[in-house]
Design a protein around this motif. Structure first.
Motif, PDB file in Angstrom:
ATOM      1  N   GLN A   1       0.830  -1.206   0.000  1.00  0.00           N
ATOM      2  CA  GLN A   1       0.000   0.000   0.000  1.00  0.00           C
ATOM      3  C   GLN A   1       0.866   1.260   0.000  1.00  0.00           C
ATOM      4  OE1 GLN A   1      -2.193  -0.954   3.588  1.00  0.00           O
ATOM      5  NE2 GLN A   1      -4.038  -1.485   2.432  1.00  0.00           N
ATOM      6  N   LEU A   2       1.974   1.202   0.721  1.00  0.00           N
ATOM      7  CA  LEU A   2       2.885   2.344   0.764  1.00  0.00           C
ATOM      8  C   LEU A   2       3.476   2.605  -0.618  1.00  0.00           C
ATOM      9  CD1 LEU A   2       4.499   4.476   2.328  1.00  0.00           C
ATOM     10  CD2 LEU A   2       6.159   2.685   2.887  1.00  0.00           C
ATOM     11  N   GLU A   3       3.913   1.545  -1.310  1.00  0.00           N
ATOM     12  CA  GLU A   3       4.477   1.714  -2.643  1.00  0.00           C
ATOM     13  C   GLU A   3       3.434   2.241  -3.620  1.00  0.00           C
ATOM     14  OE1 GLU A   3       8.081  -1.595  -2.628  1.00  0.00           O
ATOM     15  OE2 GLU A   3       6.088  -2.189  -3.353  1.00  0.00           O
ATOM     16  N   GLU A   4       2.205   1.796  -3.465  1.00  0.00           N
ATOM     17  CA  GLU A   4       1.128   2.314  -4.313  1.00  0.00           C
ATOM     18  C   GLU A   4       0.880   3.793  -4.025  1.00  0.00           C
ATOM     19  OE1 GLU A   4      -3.596   1.438  -5.358  1.00  0.00           O
ATOM     20  OE2 GLU A   4      -2.491   0.103  -4.008  1.00  0.00           O
ATOM     21  N   LYS A   5       0.975   4.167  -2.781  1.00  0.00           N
ATOM     22  CA  LYS A   5       0.727   5.558  -2.391  1.00  0.00           C
ATOM     23  C   LYS A   5       1.778   6.495  -2.974  1.00  0.00           C
ATOM     24  CE  LYS A   5       0.243   8.538   1.691  1.00  0.00           C
ATOM     25  NZ  LYS A   5      -1.057   9.103   1.298  1.00  0.00           N
ATOM     26  N   VAL A   6       3.048   6.092  -2.919  1.00  0.00           N
ATOM     27  CA  VAL A   6       4.116   6.969  -3.398  1.00  0.00           C
ATOM     28  C   VAL A   6       4.396   6.779  -4.884  1.00  0.00           C
ATOM     29  CG1 VAL A   6       5.150   7.038  -1.113  1.00  0.00           C
ATOM     30  CG2 VAL A   6       5.975   5.362  -2.768  1.00  0.00           C
ATOM     31  N   GLY A   7       3.805   5.730  -5.489  1.00  0.00           N
ATOM     32  CA  GLY A   7       3.944   5.538  -6.933  1.00  0.00           C
ATOM     33  C   GLY A   7       5.284   5.005  -7.377  1.00  0.00           C
ATOM     34  N   ARG A   8       5.940   4.206  -6.523  1.00  0.00           N
ATOM     35  CA  ARG A   8       7.244   3.644  -6.902  1.00  0.00           C
ATOM     36  C   ARG A   8       7.583   2.476  -5.991  1.00  0.00           C
ATOM     37  NH1 ARG A   8      11.928   7.836  -5.622  1.00  0.00           N
ATOM     38  NH2 ARG A   8      13.207   5.959  -5.595  1.00  0.00           N
TER      39      ARG A   8
ATOM     40  N   LEU B   1       9.995   0.564  -3.427  1.00  0.00           N
ATOM     41  CA  LEU B   1      10.882   1.031  -2.365  1.00  0.00           C
ATOM     42  C   LEU B   1      11.746  -0.131  -1.886  1.00  0.00           C
ATOM     43  CD1 LEU B   1       8.281   3.112  -0.313  1.00  0.00           C
ATOM     44  CD2 LEU B   1      10.110   4.038  -1.755  1.00  0.00           C
ATOM     45  N   SER B   2      13.051   0.046  -1.972  1.00  0.00           N
ATOM     46  CA  SER B   2      13.964  -0.983  -1.498  1.00  0.00           C
ATOM     47  C   SER B   2      14.015  -0.968   0.023  1.00  0.00           C
ATOM     48  CB  SER B   2      15.367  -0.737  -2.069  1.00  0.00           C
ATOM     49  OG  SER B   2      15.907   0.461  -1.514  1.00  0.00           O
ATOM     50  N   ASP B   3      14.646  -1.980   0.593  1.00  0.00           N
ATOM     51  CA  ASP B   3      14.807  -2.011   2.047  1.00  0.00           C
ATOM     52  C   ASP B   3      15.580  -0.790   2.524  1.00  0.00           C
ATOM     53  OD1 ASP B   3      13.467  -4.402   2.085  1.00  0.00           O
ATOM     54  OD2 ASP B   3      15.260  -5.648   2.316  1.00  0.00           O
ATOM     55  N   ARG B   4      16.597  -0.391   1.739  1.00  0.00           N
ATOM     56  CA  ARG B   4      17.383   0.789   2.106  1.00  0.00           C
ATOM     57  C   ARG B   4      16.538   2.058   2.022  1.00  0.00           C
ATOM     58  NH1 ARG B   4      20.201   3.602   5.296  1.00  0.00           N
ATOM     59  NH2 ARG B   4      21.687   5.074   4.377  1.00  0.00           N
ATOM     60  N   ASP B   5      15.666   2.147   1.002  1.00  0.00           N
ATOM     61  CA  ASP B   5      14.762   3.300   0.892  1.00  0.00           C
ATOM     62  C   ASP B   5      13.888   3.408   2.137  1.00  0.00           C
ATOM     63  OD1 ASP B   5      15.690   3.958  -1.644  1.00  0.00           O
ATOM     64  OD2 ASP B   5      14.092   2.852  -2.682  1.00  0.00           O
ATOM     65  N   LEU B   6      13.317   2.287   2.552  1.00  0.00           N
ATOM     66  CA  LEU B   6      12.445   2.291   3.722  1.00  0.00           C
ATOM     67  C   LEU B   6      13.211   2.687   4.980  1.00  0.00           C
ATOM     68  CD1 LEU B   6      10.445  -0.983   2.980  1.00  0.00           C
ATOM     69  CD2 LEU B   6       9.556   1.356   2.870  1.00  0.00           C
ATOM     70  N   GLU B   7      14.414   2.163   5.106  1.00  0.00           N
ATOM     71  CA  GLU B   7      15.251   2.495   6.265  1.00  0.00           C
ATOM     72  C   GLU B   7      15.551   3.994   6.300  1.00  0.00           C
ATOM     73  OE1 GLU B   7      19.789   1.551   7.862  1.00  0.00           O
ATOM     74  OE2 GLU B   7      18.817   0.173   6.447  1.00  0.00           O
ATOM     75  N   LEU B   8      15.851   4.563   5.125  1.00  0.00           N
ATOM     76  CA  LEU B   8      16.170   5.986   5.062  1.00  0.00           C
ATOM     77  C   LEU B   8      14.934   6.841   5.354  1.00  0.00           C
ATOM     78  CD1 LEU B   8      18.302   8.108   4.553  1.00  0.00           C
ATOM     79  CD2 LEU B   8      17.812   7.959   2.096  1.00  0.00           C
ATOM     80  N   LEU B   9      13.781   6.427   4.843  1.00  0.00           N
ATOM     81  CA  LEU B   9      12.550   7.176   5.100  1.00  0.00           C
ATOM     82  C   LEU B   9      12.209   7.183   6.589  1.00  0.00           C
ATOM     83  CD1 LEU B   9      10.348   6.056   2.065  1.00  0.00           C
ATOM     84  CD2 LEU B   9      11.280   8.346   2.474  1.00  0.00           C
TER      85      LEU B   9
ATOM     86  N   THR C   1       4.008  -3.247   9.283  1.00  0.00           N
ATOM     87  CA  THR C   1       3.352  -2.157   8.572  1.00  0.00           C
ATOM     88  C   THR C   1       4.102  -0.847   8.835  1.00  0.00           C
ATOM     89  OG1 THR C   1       1.833  -1.691  10.398  1.00  0.00           O
ATOM     90  CG2 THR C   1       1.107  -3.284   8.724  1.00  0.00           C
ATOM     91  N   TYR C   2       3.675   0.179   8.095  1.00  0.00           N
ATOM     92  CA  TYR C   2       4.329   1.482   8.194  1.00  0.00           C
ATOM     93  C   TYR C   2       3.279   2.557   8.431  1.00  0.00           C
ATOM     94  CZ  TYR C   2       8.333  -0.954   6.241  1.00  0.00           C
ATOM     95  OH  TYR C   2       9.362  -1.841   6.047  1.00  0.00           O
ATOM     96  N   VAL C   3       3.655   3.566   9.206  1.00  0.00           N
ATOM     97  CA  VAL C   3       2.790   4.721   9.437  1.00  0.00           C
ATOM     98  C   VAL C   3       3.332   5.868   8.609  1.00  0.00           C
ATOM     99  CG1 VAL C   3       1.899   6.369  11.111  1.00  0.00           C
ATOM    100  CG2 VAL C   3       2.194   3.965  11.759  1.00  0.00           C
TER     101      VAL C   3
END
Length: 233
Positions: free
Chosen positions: A104-111, A113-121, A133-135
């Motif tokens: 759902q998060l990837e659908e929301k941002v339209g791309r 997301l790698s594990d590193r992307d998620l860690e950085l976010l 899950t993610y908030v």
């Protein structure tokens, strides 16, 4: 306190289902109703407590956290006290937090997301991880854009930490000013429910103006730093 609402009327007034209202009552989030025969009746204090519960939940508080907030309130807290609590404790963001799966998060941002992307976010304060899950936080869009900025991730993390550290200190100082110079004098005098509602609206307006002032203040400070740097050069 006038006690005139049935549970159906109370639920409708707050925008909850009767089932949810009964569940919150079973958790002790509001005092027992007044019973007249087999019918339970509720009043303004019950409504104010439910409105506080809903406002906190809409802004990301868990039920456990809400129970702690309400447990810390005086047993004789008035409708006005509850309105002030709602004004102080609800989020400064105009949007409630979203809890999303990775898909759902990837659908929301339209791309993707790698594990590193998620860690950085998460490090940038654009996401919070809650188990699997993610908030999504209000600055998610900014964080996603930063993923494509051609600077080292370590630099972004250092900048994010600097912003977080200074913003927390600023938020604490501004909250203390509001508590000591606005709310404490207000509480020393008797006020009506209408007065409390006006104060809550004032606090909400102050939030918006404060956010605008913070942005403007940073721009002014940054320009001053640039000017000093050019003068030294």
């Amino acid at each position: 306190m006038p006690v005139t609402l049935t549970v159906d009327e109370l639920a409708a007034a707050v925008g909850l289902t009767v089932r949810t209202t009964r569940y919150y009552a079973s958790l002790g989030l509001m005092p027992p109703p007044e019973r007249r025969g087999r019918v339970a009746y509720y009043g303004d204090e019950h409504r104010a407590r439910l409105e506080l519960v809903r406002a906190l939940q809409d802004h990301g508080f868990t039920l456990q956290a809400i129970e702690r907030v309400l447990a810390g309130l005086p047993a004789d807290a008035t409708v006005e006290d509850l309105a002030l609590q709602r004004a102080m404790l609800t989020s400064w963001s105009s949007q409630p937090r979203e809890q999303l799966t990775r898909e759902q998060l990837e659908e929301k941002v339209g791309r993707r997301l790698s594990d590193r992307d998620l860690e950085l976010l998460v490090t940038l304060g654009s996401l919070e991880q809650d188990g699997s899950t993610y908030v999504a936080l209000p600055n998610l869009g900014v964080g996603v854009e930063l993923l494509d900025v051609d600077i080292p991730p370590g630099s972004m993390e250092a900048a994010s930490e600097a912003i977080r550290r200074h913003m927390e200190a600023l938020a604490e100082e501004l909250t203390e000013i509001l508590r000591e110079q606005v709310l404490r004098p207000y509480r020393r005098e008797a006020h009506s429910a209408e007065d409390a509602e006006r104060l809550e609206q004032t606090v909400s307006r102050l939030r918006r103006l404060t956010l605008e002032a913070v942005v403007t203040g940073f721009q002014r400070a940054a320009n001053a730093v640039i000017a000093r740097s050019l003068a030294r050069d």
